[in-house]
Structure formats: structure tokens, C-alpha cells
Design an enzyme around this catalytic site. Sequence first.
Site, PDB file in Angstrom:
ATOM      1  N   LYS A  22     -20.010 -10.770  -6.153  1.00 22.66           N
ATOM      2  CA  LYS A  22     -19.876  -9.317  -5.949  1.00 22.66           C
ATOM      3  C   LYS A  22     -20.402  -8.573  -7.185  1.00 22.66           C
ATOM      4  O   LYS A  22     -21.146  -7.604  -7.046  1.00 22.66           O
ATOM      5  CB  LYS A  22     -18.406  -8.951  -5.755  1.00 22.66           C
ATOM      6  CG  LYS A  22     -18.127  -7.459  -5.799  1.00 22.66           C
ATOM      7  CD  LYS A  22     -16.672  -7.134  -5.613  1.00 22.66           C
ATOM      8  CE  LYS A  22     -15.894  -7.268  -6.891  1.00 22.66           C
ATOM      9  NZ  LYS A  22     -16.038  -6.112  -7.812  1.00 22.66           N
ATOM     10  N   ASN A  23     -20.037  -9.043  -8.363  1.00 23.38           N
ATOM     11  CA  ASN A  23     -20.385  -8.305  -9.583  1.00 23.38           C
ATOM     12  C   ASN A  23     -21.830  -8.517 -10.020  1.00 23.38           C
ATOM     13  O   ASN A  23     -22.257  -7.947 -11.024  1.00 23.38           O
ATOM     14  CB  ASN A  23     -19.407  -8.659 -10.703  1.00 23.38           C
ATOM     15  CG  ASN A  23     -18.023  -8.108 -10.398  1.00 23.38           C
ATOM     16  OD1 ASN A  23     -17.846  -7.317  -9.468  1.00 23.38           O
ATOM     17  ND2 ASN A  23     -17.033  -8.550 -11.148  1.00 23.38           N
ATOM     18  N   CYS A 116      -8.863   4.080 -11.534  1.00 21.83           N
ATOM     19  CA  CYS A 116      -8.456   3.188 -10.438  1.00 21.83           C
ATOM     20  C   CYS A 116      -7.155   2.514 -10.887  1.00 21.83           C
ATOM     21  O   CYS A 116      -6.631   2.784 -11.959  1.00 21.83           O
ATOM     22  CB  CYS A 116      -9.547   2.168 -10.131  1.00 21.83           C
ATOM     23  SG  CYS A 116      -9.693   0.907 -11.378  1.00 21.83           S
ATOM     24  N   ARG A 121     -10.686   3.878 -16.855  1.00 25.97           N
ATOM     25  CA  ARG A 121     -12.066   3.383 -16.746  1.00 25.97           C
ATOM     26  C   ARG A 121     -13.098   4.496 -17.008  1.00 25.97           C
ATOM     27  O   ARG A 121     -13.838   4.916 -16.127  1.00 25.97           O
ATOM     28  CB  ARG A 121     -12.259   2.716 -15.389  1.00 25.97           C
ATOM     29  CG  ARG A 121     -11.271   1.561 -15.216  1.00 25.97           C
ATOM     30  CD  ARG A 121     -11.508   0.746 -14.001  1.00 25.97           C
ATOM     31  NE  ARG A 121     -12.692  -0.111 -14.122  1.00 25.97           N
ATOM     32  CZ  ARG A 121     -13.080  -0.913 -13.126  1.00 25.97           C
ATOM     33  NH1 ARG A 121     -12.435  -0.907 -11.990  1.00 25.97           N
ATOM     34  NH2 ARG A 121     -14.140  -1.682 -13.276  1.00 25.97           N
ATOM     35  N   ASP A 303     -10.914 -10.969 -14.917  1.00 23.37           N
ATOM     36  CA  ASP A 303     -10.867 -10.978 -13.445  1.00 23.37           C
ATOM     37  C   ASP A 303     -10.139 -12.198 -12.904  1.00 23.37           C
ATOM     38  O   ASP A 303      -9.925 -12.299 -11.690  1.00 23.37           O
ATOM     39  CB  ASP A 303     -12.282 -10.932 -12.856  1.00 23.37           C
ATOM     40  CG  ASP A 303     -12.957  -9.597 -13.114  1.00 23.37           C
ATOM     41  OD1 ASP A 303     -14.175  -9.504 -12.902  1.00 23.37           O
ATOM     42  OD2 ASP A 303     -12.257  -8.659 -13.548  1.00 23.37           O
ATOM     43  N   ARG A 396     -12.500  -6.193  -0.389  1.00 23.26           N
ATOM     44  CA  ARG A 396     -13.547  -5.620  -1.250  1.00 23.26           C
ATOM     45  C   ARG A 396     -14.310  -6.729  -1.964  1.00 23.26           C
ATOM     46  O   ARG A 396     -15.490  -6.596  -2.253  1.00 23.26           O
ATOM     47  CB  ARG A 396     -12.935  -4.691  -2.303  1.00 23.26           C
ATOM     48  CG  ARG A 396     -12.383  -3.404  -1.764  1.00 23.26           C
ATOM     49  CD  ARG A 396     -12.042  -2.452  -2.886  1.00 23.26           C
ATOM     50  NE  ARG A 396     -13.191  -2.279  -3.785  1.00 23.26           N
ATOM     51  CZ  ARG A 396     -13.134  -1.514  -4.878  1.00 23.26           C
ATOM     52  NH1 ARG A 396     -12.026  -0.898  -5.209  1.00 23.26           N
ATOM     53  NH2 ARG A 396     -14.190  -1.374  -5.656  1.00 23.26           N
TER      54      ARG A 396
END
Length: 417
Positions: A22-23, A116, A121, A303, A396
Site C-alpha cells: 500500500k505504501n 487522523c 500529522r 506500522d 484500507r
Amino acid sequence: MDKIRIRGGIPLKGSVRVHGAKNAVLPLMAAAILAEDACVLHNVPCLHDVFTMDKLLSCTGLVIDFTGRYMTLDPANINTPEAPYEWVRKMRASFFVLGPLLARFGRARVSLPGGCAIGTRPVDIHIKGLEALGAKITIEDGYVVAEGPLHGGDYTLDFPSVGATENLMMAACRGKNFTRIMNAAREPEIEDLARFLNAMGAQISGAGTDMICVAGVDTLHGAEHVVLPDRIEAGTFLIAGVATGGDVTVLNANPEHLSGLSEKLREAGALVEVHGGHVRAAAPDGIKGVDITTLVYPGFATDLQAQMMALLTCASGVSRIKETVFENRFMQAAELTRMGADIDLDGNTVIVRGVPALSGAPVMASDLRASAALVIAGLMAKRGETAISRVYHIDRGYERIEERFASLGADIERVRE
Ligand code: EPZ
């Protein structure tokens, strides 16, 4: 709203392949803004965040076709250097379009991302970096309005921000200038982005180190690229294998990208073996508590912090987890406590005292990786059933996570409410 129901206590066994990261794919999609003709991405994961980036990029005129894991991105009709709040507020990574839009159009208007669950952030490093490269930036009605041209130069990041490094690297690709990005982030996803940009004709060197040099070029052409495997997804499955006393192999991981996790799991007493691109983790005899400090790459990945917290709730002994990258990334602690964990929070550190077992409970997902931690805790629970609500957080960043764990023997299902 979907829920995920888990009846835990089953040791996970077997092997699994991870999808594209994803990243990595999110900045890769943004990079297509820079090309004069179509780009192709392979191994694209089917994630909500990818669909959000698709919608956002469509607002610029970029035409995306995404079928299976194959994505074409055609910039022929790209004409609007804007990223509206309605999409940026859904996903912070939307802000990564600022650099490429500014590089291509000489101007850009991108909504400021909100905060978030894991923190405010800010984007100050992105903005200061672009200003150092020549951008004139104002904040108007919640939007960043940037004007070029960029003249290049040297910029040292206050903190090795992944997104800021990617935004600056993309901004520096086009134009007659030379840029050095220092104290750059070193994550593998940045190297993957540089490989794609260089395939498009960019002149980038040093990606993956703390100094990235970019010689701007007039135009970039289309290119094809295979998205690298998701090291966080891989780590999540390996942690779940250890946490359930099972034996799990990830078939297409890059062991180098998992070294921080592998060493920590070994320190906890798990068996971790690497065979080529396969990484195996097992812990039939349980694990002992360990101390973890999250760091930028190649340190222990933030993460994977929440997933490790779930694992350590049933370790023998005490563990200390210090989160140094984000200011509020312990959202999972309260829900884990409701499942029987013994966790004390002290600022950016938590103390986890191992308990014999967790019990299933109704819990609520709050952010992507905290949700993954709740799935792992549900798989670990020796009694009762765990029902996780707000699973859109999980979707997500993980494709059909319930099917993946079911393939490893878990008693898990998604129920539509
Ligand atoms: C990327 O986010 C990842 N997201 C995050 O993954 C990951 O946790 C993070 O890097 C760190 O590895 C994507 O790549 C899409 P940062 P990013 O800028 O770029 C502060 C997941 O779960 N900061 O490296 O937003 C910031 O507040 C997600 O997959 C500033 O202060 O992270 C944070 O405390 C979550 N000013 C720290 O730096 C800035 O201008 C690291 O942020 C930018 C960042």
C-alpha cells in the site's frame, strides 16, 4: 457496516503470499502525473486507499483503469493541478500529489490533510522543503497553494519523513535544476518510487540512503513497474503466526525489509527462518516479553507496533514498547485491555505485562494497524468470540483479511450488518 467475527485459540499454520505494498503503490500512482504518456503498474493491491487515490487523481484529469492487479494511468488529458478536500481528508497520502502537480504544471492547489487517529500529522516538512526548492507557498481556505518554478538546491529534512521525501523527490524530477535531499527517509517504498521514476527517464540517485540527488529533466515518459511486496502485510502475518503458537511462512517477502521484526521475534524466542524470498515464523512453545522502540527504517517499523503489542499481551514477562514516530499510536491498548490484556500507558511508552490468555470481546477498530492488532488478539483469544466493528479501517490496508487468515486455519468470517 461490516463486522469481522473471530473464534480464536487455533494455531495458524501454512503459507501465504503478500500483495503489492500500500505504501508503495500510493506514491507510484501520484508519480504518473509526471509522465507525458501512459504508465502501467503491476501487482497493484485491491485496497480502499487505492480506490481513494484513483478518485483523487481522476480529479486532475488523469485517466486510470484498474482491473485485477493491473493498472494503467493515462495523463493525456491531465489538466487540473488540484486535489480537493473531499478526497484528501479521507487519506493523508493524497498530499503526495503536491510535488508532481507542481513539477508538471508549475502550480498546484492541494487541500491540507486533516489529522487522523494516530496524530495531527502536519505537513510542515513538505512545505518547507518545496519552499527551499523555490516554490512560493501560501495557505488559502485550508488549501496549500504552490507556485513554481522550482530552482532546485539542497534541503535537509528536520525529520526523515517518508511522505516529504517522496513529495520532494517527485517535485525535483522535472525542470532544469539539481536537488539534494538530505536526512531523507530510507524506507524501501522510496527506493521503489525512485526505480519507477528513473524508468520514466528521471535522474535520481541515492534513494534508500539519507541523501538523494535528483537532476531535473525536461520531460518524463511512461513506464511499467511492478509494485514491491508489502513488508507490513508480511510482518502482520508472521506476528499472527507467532501469536497463535502456529507456524506461518510468507512466500514472497523481502527478508531484508523485515530484518527489524525478525530480530525482535527471535529475541522473544520465536523461530524465524529465511529461505530465499520465504520468511517463516513459529513459536510452538510461546514467547517471552521484549522491549521495542519504533524507529524510522531500518529500525523497528512503527506500522508493526500495534501488532507486536497484541502478541506481547500473552508473552511470559513484561514488555516495554516505545513509539517514537507518531504521537498517538496506542489506540489499540484500550481494546486489548477489554480482552484481558494488562497494559499501562505512560506517555509514548506502554508497559505490557503478559497474561495467560485473552478473551474474545466486541471491539472497535480505530485506525489501520490498530485494527490489525485487534484481529491478531481475536485469533489469540482462548475463550469467547471477538467481533470487530468499523472494519473499513482494516480494508484500507489489507485485502479481504478474513480470507487470508482463514486460509491459515483461522475460524474467522466477515458478517454484513
Ligand atoms: C508514511 O506516512 C506511511 N504512509 C505510514 O504508514 C507510516 O507509518 C509512516 O510513513 C512512517 O513510516 C504512507 O506511506 C502512505 P511521515 P507519512 O511523514 O509519510 C511527522 C500505515 O499504517 N511529520 O514519515 O505520513 C509526522 O507527524 C501508514 O500504512 C511532521 O511533523 O509519515 C510523524 O510523527 C500510517 N511534519 C512523523 O513525522 C511533516 O511535514 C513520521 O511521518 C511530515 C511528517
